[in-house]
Write a protein that holds these residues in place. Structure first.
Motif, PDB file in Angstrom:
ATOM      1  N   LEU A  78       0.963  -1.197  -0.016  1.00 55.51           N
ATOM      2  CA  LEU A  78      -0.005   0.151   0.007  1.00 55.51           C
ATOM      3  C   LEU A  78       0.824   1.334   0.165  1.00 55.51           C
ATOM      4  O   LEU A  78       0.424   2.222  -0.642  1.00 55.51           O
ATOM      5  CB  LEU A  78      -0.896  -0.014   1.274  1.00 55.51           C
ATOM      6  CG  LEU A  78      -2.039  -1.063   1.333  1.00 55.51           C
ATOM      7  CD1 LEU A  78      -3.019  -0.860   2.749  1.00 55.51           C
ATOM      8  CD2 LEU A  78      -2.935  -0.810   0.103  1.00 55.51           C
ATOM      9  N   PRO A  79       1.978   1.193   0.824  1.00 62.28           N
ATOM     10  CA  PRO A  79       2.663   2.743   0.774  1.00 62.28           C
ATOM     11  C   PRO A  79       3.128   3.134  -0.547  1.00 62.28           C
ATOM     12  O   PRO A  79       3.485   4.590  -0.771  1.00 62.28           O
ATOM     13  CB  PRO A  79       3.974   2.477   1.755  1.00 62.28           C
ATOM     14  CG  PRO A  79       3.285   1.223   2.474  1.00 62.28           C
ATOM     15  CD  PRO A  79       2.462   0.400   1.745  1.00 62.28           C
ATOM     16  N   ALA A  80       3.257   2.205  -1.311  1.00 59.16           N
ATOM     17  CA  ALA A  80       4.034   2.803  -2.827  1.00 59.16           C
ATOM     18  C   ALA A  80       2.935   3.252  -3.598  1.00 59.16           C
ATOM     19  O   ALA A  80       3.226   3.763  -4.656  1.00 59.16           O
ATOM     20  CB  ALA A  80       4.660   1.501  -3.540  1.00 59.16           C
ATOM     21  N   MET A  81       1.742   3.175  -3.325  1.00 56.88           N
ATOM     22  CA  MET A  81       0.493   3.623  -4.457  1.00 56.88           C
ATOM     23  C   MET A  81       0.329   5.179  -4.113  1.00 56.88           C
ATOM     24  O   MET A  81       0.525   5.686  -3.108  1.00 56.88           O
ATOM     25  CB  MET A  81      -0.688   2.864  -3.561  1.00 56.88           C
ATOM     26  CG  MET A  81      -0.653   1.551  -4.070  1.00 56.88           C
ATOM     27  SD  MET A  81      -2.583   0.774  -3.779  1.00 56.88           S
ATOM     28  CE  MET A  81      -2.205  -0.803  -4.099  1.00 56.88           C
ATOM     29  N   SER A  82      -0.518   5.830  -5.093  1.00 61.22           N
ATOM     30  CA  SER A  82      -0.881   7.220  -4.761  1.00 61.22           C
ATOM     31  C   SER A  82      -1.809   7.158  -3.741  1.00 61.22           C
ATOM     32  O   SER A  82      -2.400   5.979  -3.262  1.00 61.22           O
ATOM     33  CB  SER A  82      -1.597   7.547  -6.201  1.00 61.22           C
ATOM     34  OG  SER A  82      -2.702   6.742  -6.354  1.00 61.22           O
ATOM     35  N   LYS A  83      -2.147   8.251  -3.201  1.00 63.70           N
ATOM     36  CA  LYS A  83      -2.804   8.548  -2.063  1.00 63.70           C
ATOM     37  C   LYS A  83      -4.432   8.024  -2.290  1.00 63.70           C
ATOM     38  O   LYS A  83      -4.895   7.553  -1.457  1.00 63.70           O
ATOM     39  CB  LYS A  83      -3.028  10.037  -1.615  1.00 63.70           C
ATOM     40  CG  LYS A  83      -3.937  10.310  -0.461  1.00 63.70           C
ATOM     41  CD  LYS A  83      -3.913  11.806  -0.063  1.00 63.70           C
ATOM     42  CE  LYS A  83      -4.677  12.137   1.410  1.00 63.70           C
ATOM     43  NZ  LYS A  83      -4.868  13.649   1.526  1.00 63.70           N
ATOM     44  N   ALA A  84      -5.003   8.625  -3.345  1.00 64.93           N
ATOM     45  CA  ALA A  84      -6.365   8.036  -3.615  1.00 64.93           C
ATOM     46  C   ALA A  84      -6.515   6.451  -3.663  1.00 64.93           C
ATOM     47  O   ALA A  84      -7.405   5.882  -3.408  1.00 64.93           O
ATOM     48  CB  ALA A  84      -7.017   8.656  -5.022  1.00 64.93           C
ATOM     49  N   ARG A  85      -5.652   5.796  -4.368  1.00 61.49           N
ATOM     50  CA  ARG A  85      -5.634   4.386  -4.521  1.00 61.49           C
ATOM     51  C   ARG A  85      -5.383   3.604  -3.186  1.00 61.49           C
ATOM     52  O   ARG A  85      -5.992   2.736  -2.947  1.00 61.49           O
ATOM     53  CB  ARG A  85      -4.542   3.981  -5.628  1.00 61.49           C
ATOM     54  CG  ARG A  85      -4.558   2.529  -6.107  1.00 61.49           C
ATOM     55  CD  ARG A  85      -6.242   2.203  -6.919  1.00 61.49           C
ATOM     56  NE  ARG A  85      -5.956   3.304  -7.915  1.00 61.49           N
ATOM     57  CZ  ARG A  85      -5.382   2.838  -9.223  1.00 61.49           C
ATOM     58  NH1 ARG A  85      -4.693   1.845  -9.282  1.00 61.49           N
ATOM     59  NH2 ARG A  85      -5.621   3.404 -10.273  1.00 61.49           N
ATOM     60  N   ARG A  86      -4.534   4.325  -2.506  1.00 58.29           N
ATOM     61  CA  ARG A  86      -4.228   3.586  -1.230  1.00 58.29           C
ATOM     62  C   ARG A  86      -5.439   3.672  -0.250  1.00 58.29           C
ATOM     63  O   ARG A  86      -5.497   2.840   0.485  1.00 58.29           O
ATOM     64  CB  ARG A  86      -3.093   4.526  -0.579  1.00 58.29           C
ATOM     65  CG  ARG A  86      -2.314   3.611   0.616  1.00 58.29           C
ATOM     66  CD  ARG A  86      -1.330   4.351   1.308  1.00 58.29           C
ATOM     67  NE  ARG A  86      -1.344   5.574   2.007  1.00 58.29           N
ATOM     68  CZ  ARG A  86      -1.030   6.899   1.476  1.00 58.29           C
ATOM     69  NH1 ARG A  86      -0.249   6.984   0.292  1.00 58.29           N
ATOM     70  NH2 ARG A  86      -1.316   8.011   2.107  1.00 58.29           N
ATOM     71  N   LEU A  87      -5.972   4.925  -0.244  1.00 62.40           N
ATOM     72  CA  LEU A  87      -7.400   5.109   0.687  1.00 62.40           C
ATOM     73  C   LEU A  87      -8.242   4.089   0.155  1.00 62.40           C
ATOM     74  O   LEU A  87      -8.997   3.454   0.830  1.00 62.40           O
ATOM     75  CB  LEU A  87      -7.779   6.574   0.561  1.00 62.40           C
ATOM     76  CG  LEU A  87      -6.839   7.507   1.355  1.00 62.40           C
ATOM     77  CD1 LEU A  87      -7.437   8.973   0.844  1.00 62.40           C
ATOM     78  CD2 LEU A  87      -7.029   7.390   2.653  1.00 62.40           C
TER      79      LEU A  87
END
Length: 506
Positions: free
Chosen positions: A379-388
């Motif tokens: 998860l940490p490697a993703m963009s903010k929207a995708r991670r959320l």
């Protein structure tokens, strides 16, 4: 709500019937203006040379100056025999008692009695005697188990009359060696009218609420550009089965003599629980991110199979018991050896299926949690929207699993408590009625659970904007994101599935 059921004890009255063609001409009333000629005890019968075949045990339901009501829903009767020890008339081992029983009704105290049922039933006596069998012990009573006597699925009439004979035939061995029967007692159990009203009100209120969320949920699915996936179909089917339980057809039982309502209620409950168990399996399976066989019911035949077999066994058992009682309310499958063995076989098979099911389910839940914890590291490697988005999915899944465990545990606790305590917990001088609270609470809880499922797992139509095109999984910015991990788009699998594949490739 008041206590769900009330138990009323009845003592039978010994009536003399010296006519031929016993039941065809007259019913024997224990009290009232047209009451029968009574016997105090059997010693009086011996002194008056009255034979056992001419004695009828009469019970009027309800007690004097009361009347029954359709709000009572059902009547269940159990029988207790008062058997005294006598040296020259001892109770044989594995003794069987033959009962010639008749049931009649009327709606006015001056009407003629109308017959509902007549049957000749055999019951096994299971009695123990605490003292040594000597002359000094004569007159003491055996300690006998309660016997199942009768069950009726509706209370459509005001007054009921039960006439019981114990026919004796020494040549055929009928009612020989059953000891000296002093009295026959019955305990009548019926649902409380107050509880029935609360129950009906709950059903009437909950039916539209589940229907509304079902319509909203299905509308959200049909707005999608793709076909509904397996998990969405199963959640919708669960909503339908919940609505099937909710629809308050019981209102009709107040005006109609529908004796099949108990059996119908069992079938409705069975369909819901079978659907719920199937949903849990498919819900876990569809969240296994690395699983290839997805979005197809055929992939779950090993897990859903035991549910189908177990449900079928319990349905057959219920038909053998309550199904036959529609014709003969005095019937019980437990009264014969073959019936008992058959009933136990059905229950054991259903129990084995349930154990297999829970082993499958525990294994699948363990696998899903292991997979999810493995994916959280990506998860940490993703963009903010995708991670959320994915954090929301994982949180929702874990939250729902905890709620599911809590609901299942409450249902099991309710079942055990209702069996063991029979609705009464005493703390000091206070008596707590747990049954009605549990009945209404468990029913409301499952409605809320199904409501929450459809609310949480309805497809989302939100776009996550240009932030999505940062390309952590190469998904176009206009693509709709779903609230489940298992949505399969027309153009390929879901983000979480892609995430799992990407992690596996790396």
């Amino acid at each position: 709500a008041p206590s769900p059921t009330t138990a009323v004890p009845y003592m039978s009255v010994k009536c003399i019937d010296v006519r031929k063609n016993h039941h065809k001409t007259k019913w024997l009333m224990p009290w009232g203006s047209n009451h029968c000629e009574k016997l105090k005890d059997f010693d009086e019968a011996v002194s008056r040379q009255i034979e056992a075949n001419d004695i009828v045990f009469a019970v009027h339901v309800p007690l004097p100056s009361k009347e029954m009501s359709p709000w009572f829903q059902f009547m269940l009767f159990i029988m207790q025999l008062d058997i005294a020890f006598k040296m020259d008339n001892d109770l044989k081992e594995n003794a069987e008692i033959t009962l010639d029983v008749s049931l009649a009704y009327r709606d006015d105290m001056f009407d003629d009695w109308e017959e509902i049922a007549h049957a000749i039933e055999i019951r096994k006596l299971k009695c123990t005697f605490g003292s040594p069998k000597t002359l000094e012990s004569e007159g003491r009573h055996y300690d006998c188990d309660f016997l199942p006597f009768m069950e009726i699925g509706s209370v459509a009439h005001k007054y009921y009359l039960i006439n019981i004979r114990l026919p004796v035939n020494e040549r055929k061995g009928i009612n020989v060696g059953i000891g000296e029967i002093k009295d026959i007692r019955l305990v009548g159990i019926h649902q409380n009218g107050g509880f029935t009203k609360v129950w009906f009100a709950m059903k009437t209120f909950l039916t539209p609420s589940i229907l509304i969320i079902m319509v909203w949920y299905w509308r959200r699915i049909t707005l999608m550009t793709r076909a509904p996936v397996l998990l969405e179909k199963v959640i919708f089917a669960l909503g339908i089965s919940m609505t099937f339980i909710n629809i308050p057809v019981e209102w009709f039982s107040i005006g109609f003599d529908w004796t099949w309502m108990l059996l119908f209620g069992d079938i409705r409950q069975g369909i819901f629980y079978a659907m719920l168990l199937s949903f849990w399996i498919i819900f876990c399976g569809e969240h296994m991110m690395d699983q290839n066989e997805r979005n197809r019911l055929s992939g779950y035949w090993k897990q859903v199979g035991p549910i189908a077999v177990g449900s079928f066994c319990l349905f057959i058992f219920d038909m053998c018991e309550r199904g036959v009682q529609l014709k003969n309310p005095f019937y019980s499958i437990w009264t014969t050896e073959v019936g008992t063995e058959l009933a136990m076989a059905f229950i054991i098979v259903a129990g084995i299926c349930l154990c297999l099911y829970f082993l499958f389910l525990c294994f699948m839940v363990f696998q899903v949690f292991r997979n999810i914890s493995g994916k959280q590291s990506s998860l940490p490697a993703m963009s903010k929207a995708r991670r959320l988005h994915y954090e929301g999915l994982i949180f929702r899944f874990k939250f729902l699993m905890l709620i599911t465990l809590a609901c299942a545990a409450m249902t099991v606790i309710f079942f055990i408590v209702s069996q063991v305590t029979e609705g009464h917990w005493k703390w000091g001088d206070i008596t707590i009625q747990v049954n009605s609270a549990f009945f209404t609470g468990i029913y409301g809880m499952w409605n809320l659970y199904v409501f929450a499922l459809m609310f949480l797992y309805a497809p989302s139509h939100k776009n996550y904007g240009e932030d999505q095109s940062n390309g952590d999984l190469g998904v176009n910015s206009g693509e709709e994101l779903q609230l489940t991990t298992t949505i399969t788009h027309v153009d390929g699998p879901t983000e979480v599935y892609k995430l799992a594949r990407k992690g596996a490739q790396e």
